[in-house]
Enzyme design. Structure first.
Site, PDB file in Angstrom:
ATOM      1  CG  ASP A  61       7.569 -31.933  -1.920  1.00 10.17           C
ATOM      2  OD1 ASP A  61       7.060 -31.931  -3.061  1.00 10.17           O
ATOM      3  OD2 ASP A  61       8.789 -32.096  -1.741  1.00 10.17           O
ATOM      4  CG  ASP A  62       5.878 -35.903  -2.304  1.00  5.25           C
ATOM      5  OD1 ASP A  62       5.146 -36.214  -3.256  1.00  5.25           O
ATOM      6  OD2 ASP A  62       6.937 -35.259  -2.440  1.00  5.25           O
ATOM      7  CD  GLU A  71      13.624 -31.715  -3.777  1.00  5.50           C
ATOM      8  OE1 GLU A  71      13.405 -31.926  -4.983  1.00  5.50           O
ATOM      9  OE2 GLU A  71      13.066 -32.364  -2.855  1.00  5.50           O
ATOM     10  CG  HIS A  78      10.125 -29.829  -8.317  1.00  8.13           C
ATOM     11  ND1 HIS A  78       8.861 -29.622  -8.769  1.00  8.13           N
ATOM     12  CD2 HIS A  78      10.006 -30.535  -7.153  1.00  8.13           C
ATOM     13  CE1 HIS A  78       8.003 -30.176  -7.924  1.00  8.13           C
ATOM     14  NE2 HIS A  78       8.665 -30.740  -6.933  1.00  8.13           N
ATOM     15  CG  HIS A  92       4.641 -33.905  -5.979  1.00 12.20           C
ATOM     16  ND1 HIS A  92       5.128 -33.713  -7.252  1.00 12.20           N
ATOM     17  CD2 HIS A  92       5.409 -33.137  -5.166  1.00 12.20           C
ATOM     18  CE1 HIS A  92       6.156 -32.876  -7.206  1.00 12.20           C
ATOM     19  NE2 HIS A  92       6.348 -32.512  -5.953  1.00 12.20           N
ATOM     20  CG  HIS A 103       5.949 -27.832  -4.026  1.00 16.67           C
ATOM     21  ND1 HIS A 103       7.263 -27.440  -4.047  1.00 16.67           N
ATOM     22  CD2 HIS A 103       5.957 -29.155  -4.326  1.00 16.67           C
ATOM     23  CE1 HIS A 103       8.034 -28.473  -4.350  1.00 16.67           C
ATOM     24  NE2 HIS A 103       7.256 -29.534  -4.513  1.00 16.67           N
TER      25      HIS A 103
END
Ligand code: HPA
Ligand code: ZN
Length: 350
Positions: free
Chosen positions: A286-287, A208, A205, A27, A25
């Site tokens: 994630d990011d 969240e 997703h 991006h 996961h």
């Protein structure tokens, strides 16, 4: 079950960093560091609404998902050419290799780029070329998952899937990201049915910021194989039982949850409770450029804050291979390497 010996607290971070792991996961647009954003802006003559790297970084004070997404989409505006997408992915893959990530499944958001006039081919070719090089030059296997932006319409998602079909062999699945609340999974039932019929993997997703109901519909309406985030499942006992019994993986992102105020204090994160309930939980970044850390930083900070054990470290890494879309022989190989890593570590214990 593989029994892991207790490890002294001061040695645990070393084990967390050294163990082989899969990232499921992240991006790729969320790996753009401010320095690269500015370098690409200069290379492409794009004007940014920030005066400097420092000013951009100072804007990373998020209060929720939307406050992050506004800055994240602005950062992606510097990506125009195939080489830009390659450079972004390559920078991440080098960082992943340094963290002993041996396999990664990277999300990309084509609509963020096609809406600005960048072609699907430019996006996918640049990212895919970096994935090919990751295998040959870094020994990291890397795959792509195409995400639909849920704040846009299902028609736009169907059109995006259509545009991507000529490159069907360069991505392994589809996902669903962007603003969650108010955009339930069932809004995308047709496009996910189509992706499933094409033999693509499906993830989304859910949970969240959104309610457990979104996790149910991601499973039952979209037919997803994994839930991205899913931390809100803790509020629904029947859902927890379903996730545990079916071994539906949750790709949890602790530093993301902290920075977006899902769990403002990392010590309050529910990852331990999810593991104790028998769920197939994984840790992911994630990011990473926006949330303060790549994979190992997520592992080390989460273990320090919540008191997870070496046995749970093994479980999280094993879960990452169980949950990944790799072949059975690759899974077997990495599970063996994981055990070897833990056995070596215990042998050298003092
Ligand atoms: N949630 C939803 N959409 C996203 C995220 C996220 O954490 N990161 C990038 N797009
Ligand atoms: Zn995400």
């Amino acid at each position: 079950m593989f029994k892991v010996h207790a490890v002294a607290a001061h040695r645990l971070p070393h084990l967390l960093r050294a163990m082989p792991k899969a990232e499921l996961h992240m991006h790729i647009e969320g790996s753009l560091e401010p320095e690269l954003i500015f370098a690409l802006a200069q290379r492409n003559g794009v004007k940014l609404p920030y005066a400097s790297v420092e000013a951009l970084r100072a804007a990373y004070a998020f209060t929720n998902l939307q406050s992050f997404l506004d800055i994240y989409y602005a950062g992606a505006s510097v990506l125009l050419h195939e080489q830009d997408f390659y450079d972004m992915a390559w920078a991440y893959l080098e960082r992943a290799a340094a963290d002993h990530v041996v396999h990664t499944e990277m999300f990309f958001d084509p609509q963020t780029h096609t809406e600005r006039g960048v072609s699907m081919q430019v996006v996918i070719d640049g990212l895919h070329r970096a994935c090919v090089d990751a295998q040959t030059k870094l020994g990291v296997s890397a795959q792509l998952i195409l995400c639909f932006l849920r704040h846009l319409s299902e028609e736009a998602a169907l059109e995006t899937l259509e545009q991507a079909l000529p490159f069907r062999d360069k991505f392994i699945g589809v996902g669903l990201d962007s603003s969650e609340v108010g955009h339930p999974p069932e809004k995308f039932s047709k496009v996910f049915a189509k992706a499933g019929a094409l033999g693509l993997h499906r993830v989304a997703h859910a949970g969240e910021e959104g309610p457990p109901a979104y996790i149910w519909s991601a499973l039952d309406v979209l037919g997803v194989e994994r839930i991205d985030h899913g931390v809100q499942s803790i509020h629904d006992a029947a859902l927890m039982t379903r996730l545990a019994q079916a071994r539906v993986p949750l790709t949890v992102c602790p530093l993301s949850n902290q920075k977006l105020c899902v769990f403002p204090d990392l010590a309050d994160h529910n990852i331990g409770a999810l593991l104790d309930a028998g769920l197939c939980v994984t840790i992911n970044s994630d990011d990473p450029a926006y949330f303060g850390g790549y994979m190992n930083e997520n592992f080390v900070q989460t273990f320090a804050a919540t008191g997870l054990t070496a046995q749970q470290a093994y479980q999280l890494a094993a879960n990452s291979f169980e949950a990944s879309f790799i072949s059975e022989s690759q899974r077997h190989h990495w599970m063996h390497e994981l055990k070897v890593c833990f056995e070596r570590f215990v042998e050298h214990d003092d």
